[in-house]
Design an enzyme around this catalytic site. Structure first.
Site, mmCIF file in Angstrom:
data_model
loop_
_atom_site.group_PDB
_atom_site.id
_atom_site.type_symbol
_atom_site.label_atom_id
_atom_site.label_comp_id
_atom_site.label_asym_id
_atom_site.label_seq_id
_atom_site.Cartn_x
_atom_site.Cartn_y
_atom_site.Cartn_z
ATOM 1 N N ILE A 190 35.427 -51.462 76.817
ATOM 2 C CA ILE A 190 34.136 -50.947 76.919
ATOM 3 C C ILE A 190 33.497 -50.388 78.081
ATOM 4 O O ILE A 190 32.994 -49.287 78.177
ATOM 5 C CB ILE A 190 33.126 -51.924 75.987
ATOM 6 C CG1 ILE A 190 31.917 -51.189 75.804
ATOM 7 C CG2 ILE A 190 32.786 -53.128 76.936
ATOM 8 C CD1 ILE A 190 30.930 -52.261 74.875
ATOM 9 N N HIS B 186 35.362 -71.486 75.781
ATOM 10 C CA HIS B 186 34.618 -71.278 74.560
ATOM 11 C C HIS B 186 34.709 -72.523 73.909
ATOM 12 O O HIS B 186 36.006 -72.898 73.891
ATOM 13 C CB HIS B 186 35.143 -69.966 73.855
ATOM 14 C CG HIS B 186 34.206 -69.775 72.476
ATOM 15 N ND1 HIS B 186 34.313 -70.486 71.575
ATOM 16 C CD2 HIS B 186 33.633 -68.509 72.481
ATOM 17 C CE1 HIS B 186 33.388 -69.722 70.648
ATOM 18 N NE2 HIS B 186 33.007 -68.713 71.320
ATOM 19 N N HIS C 88 37.455 -68.638 78.304
ATOM 20 C CA HIS C 88 37.168 -67.448 77.683
ATOM 21 C C HIS C 88 36.308 -66.348 78.553
ATOM 22 O O HIS C 88 36.937 -65.058 78.000
ATOM 23 C CB HIS C 88 36.042 -68.018 76.746
ATOM 24 C CG HIS C 88 35.432 -66.905 75.640
ATOM 25 N ND1 HIS C 88 36.213 -66.396 74.769
ATOM 26 C CD2 HIS C 88 33.982 -66.524 75.579
ATOM 27 C CE1 HIS C 88 35.419 -65.540 74.032
ATOM 28 N NE2 HIS C 88 34.173 -65.331 74.595
ATOM 29 N N ASN D 181 40.236 -56.616 76.386
ATOM 30 C CA ASN D 181 39.744 -57.843 75.864
ATOM 31 C C ASN D 181 38.726 -57.336 74.942
ATOM 32 O O ASN D 181 38.335 -57.973 73.992
ATOM 33 C CB ASN D 181 38.842 -58.565 77.165
ATOM 34 C CG ASN D 181 39.407 -60.006 77.226
ATOM 35 O OD1 ASN D 181 39.912 -60.426 76.257
ATOM 36 N ND2 ASN D 181 39.346 -60.696 78.482
ATOM 37 N N THR D 182 38.043 -56.157 75.270
ATOM 38 C CA THR D 182 36.878 -55.730 74.319
ATOM 39 C C THR D 182 37.286 -55.637 72.668
ATOM 40 O O THR D 182 36.664 -56.311 72.051
ATOM 41 C CB THR D 182 36.492 -54.288 74.618
ATOM 42 O OG1 THR D 182 35.931 -54.191 75.991
ATOM 43 C CG2 THR D 182 35.475 -53.925 73.802
ATOM 44 N N GLU E 206 23.335 -66.938 68.027
ATOM 45 C CA GLU E 206 24.366 -67.523 68.470
ATOM 46 C C GLU E 206 23.583 -68.701 69.605
ATOM 47 O O GLU E 206 22.491 -68.269 69.965
ATOM 48 C CB GLU E 206 25.325 -66.580 69.425
ATOM 49 C CG GLU E 206 26.254 -65.767 68.633
ATOM 50 C CD GLU E 206 27.441 -64.994 69.270
ATOM 51 O OE1 GLU E 206 27.070 -64.555 70.296
ATOM 52 O OE2 GLU E 206 28.146 -64.253 68.445
ATOM 53 N N ARG F 42 26.868 -67.633 81.144
ATOM 54 C CA ARG F 42 26.782 -66.415 80.426
ATOM 55 C C ARG F 42 25.919 -66.908 78.925
ATOM 56 O O ARG F 42 26.659 -67.629 78.433
ATOM 57 C CB ARG F 42 27.790 -65.642 80.055
ATOM 58 C CG ARG F 42 27.877 -64.312 79.479
ATOM 59 C CD ARG F 42 29.038 -63.565 79.349
ATOM 60 N NE ARG F 42 30.041 -64.287 78.605
ATOM 61 C CZ ARG F 42 30.342 -64.192 77.271
ATOM 62 N NH1 ARG F 42 29.739 -63.331 76.520
ATOM 63 N NH2 ARG F 42 31.096 -64.881 76.724
ATOM 64 N N ASP G 14 43.974 -58.891 87.844
ATOM 65 C CA ASP G 14 44.276 -57.807 88.749
ATOM 66 C C ASP G 14 43.314 -57.218 89.560
ATOM 67 O O ASP G 14 43.449 -57.162 90.893
ATOM 68 C CB ASP G 14 45.117 -56.782 87.983
ATOM 69 C CG ASP G 14 46.224 -57.129 86.946
ATOM 70 O OD1 ASP G 14 46.270 -58.499 86.653
ATOM 71 O OD2 ASP G 14 46.758 -56.422 86.583
ATOM 72 N N GLU H 68 33.246 -57.234 82.841
ATOM 73 C CA GLU H 68 33.771 -58.556 82.985
ATOM 74 C C GLU H 68 34.099 -58.822 84.298
ATOM 75 O O GLU H 68 33.808 -59.743 85.166
ATOM 76 C CB GLU H 68 34.795 -59.310 82.222
ATOM 77 C CG GLU H 68 35.100 -60.763 82.365
ATOM 78 C CD GLU H 68 35.832 -61.445 81.120
ATOM 79 O OE1 GLU H 68 36.184 -60.474 80.151
ATOM 80 O OE2 GLU H 68 36.287 -62.445 81.675
ATOM 81 N N ARG I 139 26.958 -73.032 75.339
ATOM 82 C CA ARG I 139 28.117 -73.391 75.436
ATOM 83 C C ARG I 139 28.937 -74.360 76.049
ATOM 84 O O ARG I 139 29.912 -75.018 75.893
ATOM 85 C CB ARG I 139 28.993 -71.878 75.637
ATOM 86 C CG ARG I 139 30.042 -71.335 75.062
ATOM 87 C CD ARG I 139 30.220 -69.847 75.277
ATOM 88 N NE ARG I 139 29.814 -69.224 74.267
ATOM 89 C CZ ARG I 139 30.169 -67.679 74.043
ATOM 90 N NH1 ARG I 139 30.835 -67.385 75.017
ATOM 91 N NH2 ARG I 139 30.136 -67.283 72.966
ATOM 92 N N ALA J 272 36.719 -58.922 70.868
ATOM 93 C CA ALA J 272 35.300 -59.626 70.847
ATOM 94 C C ALA J 272 34.964 -59.727 69.529
ATOM 95 O O ALA J 272 35.244 -58.707 68.786
ATOM 96 C CB ALA J 272 34.621 -58.736 71.716
ATOM 97 N N SER K 38 27.912 -60.089 77.166
ATOM 98 C CA SER K 38 28.768 -59.445 77.898
ATOM 99 C C SER K 38 28.877 -57.891 77.590
ATOM 100 O O SER K 38 28.987 -57.160 78.642
ATOM 101 C CB SER K 38 30.226 -60.146 77.902
ATOM 102 O OG SER K 38 30.368 -60.701 76.775
ATOM 103 N N LEU K 39 29.129 -57.552 76.442
ATOM 104 C CA LEU K 39 29.224 -56.384 75.871
ATOM 105 C C LEU K 39 28.117 -55.549 76.153
ATOM 106 O O LEU K 39 28.194 -54.253 76.725
ATOM 107 C CB LEU K 39 29.465 -55.994 74.550
ATOM 108 C CG LEU K 39 30.891 -56.574 74.121
ATOM 109 C CD1 LEU K 39 30.918 -56.672 72.351
ATOM 110 C CD2 LEU K 39 32.116 -56.214 74.514
HETATM 111 C C1 SIN Z 1 32.158 -65.541 70.163
HETATM 112 O O1 SIN Z 1 32.343 -64.822 69.000
HETATM 113 O O2 SIN Z 1 31.809 -66.553 69.902
HETATM 114 C C2 SIN Z 1 32.199 -64.940 71.381
HETATM 115 C C3 SIN Z 1 30.928 -64.114 72.012
HETATM 116 C C4 SIN Z 1 30.730 -64.175 73.302
HETATM 117 O O3 SIN Z 1 31.797 -64.544 74.019
HETATM 118 O O4 SIN Z 1 29.718 -63.766 73.792
#
Ligand code: SIN
Length: 526
Positions: free
Chosen positions: A18, A238, A345, A45-46, A116, A380, A217, A369, A284, A49, A385-386
């Site tokens: 992204i 996670h 994660h 990685n995007t 969340e 975080r 990298d 990231e 988390r 998600a 992150s997105l």
């Molecule tokens: C998740 O769906 O639990 C991951 C979301 C995140 O890492 O921000």
């Protein structure tokens, strides 16, 4: 290896998630952009998600609430100005994603907002439980329609090149040496600016939700070129990856607990209320540590995530992907509980940037990231992150438009083609050692002794080269293991400097927060 070709471009973007793609789309309005990605363009990685993007769209929500939730999660280390930019600019950047074709799940005429951990309001935009895949689809389609962007798949950036800038009298990033993995040839890319959007490094850990490309990298090559890195000790685990979690574990999104799922021991009893008032929806870091402690106390190989509190129709509609993954394992949710364990994660630290994505090396930007913008601090907040990726890649693209005037092309320099050693350590063995030692000694619970033992082993692994078979893929593999080893060493060095426990960094040797000495970033410069 075959000889080399030379490409000149305005901007080289490394990575096709992204951050890289949204940056490229913006920069293509004023510059020629070359995107290099080490696998197929969609492999980022995007793409994996699940949860979504946090942003203020609910009338009962506000940027100030999003700001304070982010600061609480960050445990004192967030940079206030960066978080302010994030929460205030976020909604506009989301509208841009929608204009590029991203379709977020709606509930009649409104966005369906998920919840969340750590969020005081429902504010997670999502596309069912495949949000990243939807974003990646839309951005790749937009990139394909853009004539000023060229994408090179299966091209790995080997090293960044720097040169003396006679105008500013300082060293500047002037491009990169790139290996065409399948063709086996080298490309020297001369660029006025380089943007590292190459993602994180959670694959350094034996159990991870990340794909095998997440080897850090960009962090390794940015540091080697002279850019500062910060806060690499803050690796996020996670709490809920599907057990058994070998290689890349299937993520069970936090949104599942946001909808009401509850963590239980194998005997059915609950435990999270012993650790935090928010129980299963605690931050988390607390949930991951609690599960780790429970597993160590009981000797059980996992705990259970019980979804029986969520109606079956809701599970089918909200979590179709997770339901399918579980069914493949013979787990029929919501009737059956899901066996879960924590897994590495997300890297909260990275290449240190200012608010406009600039690293400490002139001409080198970082976004996504890989960057440490100051938004995440020591932990975080879920689904930030997105959002960080789109907000800060936008700022970087705006900044570069202004900076490009001064980043005039430098005289071409000849960069020597690396000599490919045939003999050395076995790459599979070294990778296995790194991933085990990071999991065991630099994981959820650390100590001075374990960090020292990890450091000593990494030093030993650095004493001799990694064997390469001389072909493109063989050389790429060996180079990637070198990057992993270098980033692992940076994480251990950062963790050793932080002689306290804060956010994601928990050490039995210094179990308390020490604001007098450690209310600051851990910065390393080569
Ligand atoms: C998740 O769906 O639990 C991951 C979301 C995140 O890492 O921000």
């Amino acid at each position: 290896m075959k000889g080399s070709e030379r490409i000149r471009t305005d901007v080289l973007v490394v990575g096709s998630g992204i951050a890289g793609l949204s940056f490229a789309l913006k920069a293509a309005r004023y510059a020629d952009v070359l995107v290099a990605t080490k696998k197929e363009r969609v492999e980022s990685n995007t793409n994996y998600a699940q949860g979504g993007v946090a942003a203020v769209f609910d009338p009962g929500d506000s940027p100030d609430l999003h700001l304070s939730d982010t600061l609480v999660a960050g445990a004192g280390l967030c940079h206030l100005r960066a978080v302010e930019e994030l929460v205030r600019e976020g909604p506009e950047r989301i509208r841009e994603l929608i204009a590029w074709g991203v379709e977020f799940t709606r509930d009649e005429d409104r966005f369906a907002l998920g919840r969340e951990a750590g969020h005081s309001r429902r504010r997670i935009l999502h596309a069912a439980d495949l949000t990243g895949r939807e974003i990646e689809r839309a951005l790749l389609a937009a990139v394909a329609a853009e004539s000023r962007i060229r994408v090179l798949e299966d091209h790995v950036v080997w090293s960044l090149q720097t040169a003396h800038d006679p105008d500013s009298q300082r060293s500047r990033c002037s491009g990169a040496l790139v290996l065409d993995v399948h063709g086996g040839s080298w490309i020297q890319v001369d660029a006025r600016a380089v943007v590292l959007a190459a993602g994180g490094c959670a694959y350094l850990y034996r159990h991870t939700t990340n794909p095998a490309i997440a080897t850090g990298d960009g962090i390794a090559m940015g540091y080697a070129a002279g850019a500062a890195v910060a806060n690499l000790e803050f690796v996020q685990f996670h709490p809920t990856a599907l057990f058994p979690a070998e290689s890349r574990a299937q993520l069970i999104s936090e949104a599942v607990r946001g909808e009401g799922a509850i963590l239980r021991r194998l005997d059915g009893s609950t435990f999270m209320e012993d650790y935090h008032p928010a129980a299963s929806l605690a931050p988390r870091d607390i949930v991951a540590r609690a599960i780790d402690a429970e597993m160590k106390a009981s000797g059980d190989p996992h705990v259970l995530l019980d979804l029986s509190t969520i109606p079956a129709e809701r599970v089918a509609e909200r979590f179709p992907y997770i339901r399918g993954v579980c069914l493949e394992e013979g787990i029929d949710i919501p009737a059956d509980p899901i066996p879960v364990v924590p897994a590495a994660h997300y890297q909260c630290g990275g290449l240190l940037t200012d608010w406009d994505g600039r690293t400490s090396l002139a001409g080198l930007f970082a976004a996504g990231e890989i960057a440490c913008t100051g938004v995440h601090g020591a932990n975080r907040l879920a689904s930030n992150s997105l959002l960080e990726a789109v907000v800060f890649s936008h700022r970087a693209a705006q900044r570069l438009r202004r900076d490009l005037v001064e980043l005039t092309p430098l005289a071409e320099q000849e960069v020597p083609i690396p000599k490919i050693a045939q003999a050395g350590q076995d790459s599979n063995e070294v990778e296995g050692r790194i991933r085990s030692l990071m999991w065991e000694d630099v994981g959820i619970v650390r100590s001075d002794e374990r960090l020292e033992s990890a450091r000593a082993e990494l030093d030993r692994l650095s004493e001799s080269p990694i064997a390469r078979d001389g072909t493109g893929p063989g050389a790429f593999r060996a180079r990637q293991i070198e990057f992993m080893r270098d980033v692992a060493t940076l994480i251990v060095r950062s963790a050793q400097r932080r002689r306290e426990s804060r956010g994601l960094h928990y050490t039995q040797s210094h179990p308390y927060r020490d604001n007098e000495r450690f209310l600051r970033d851990t910065v390393l410069v080569r």
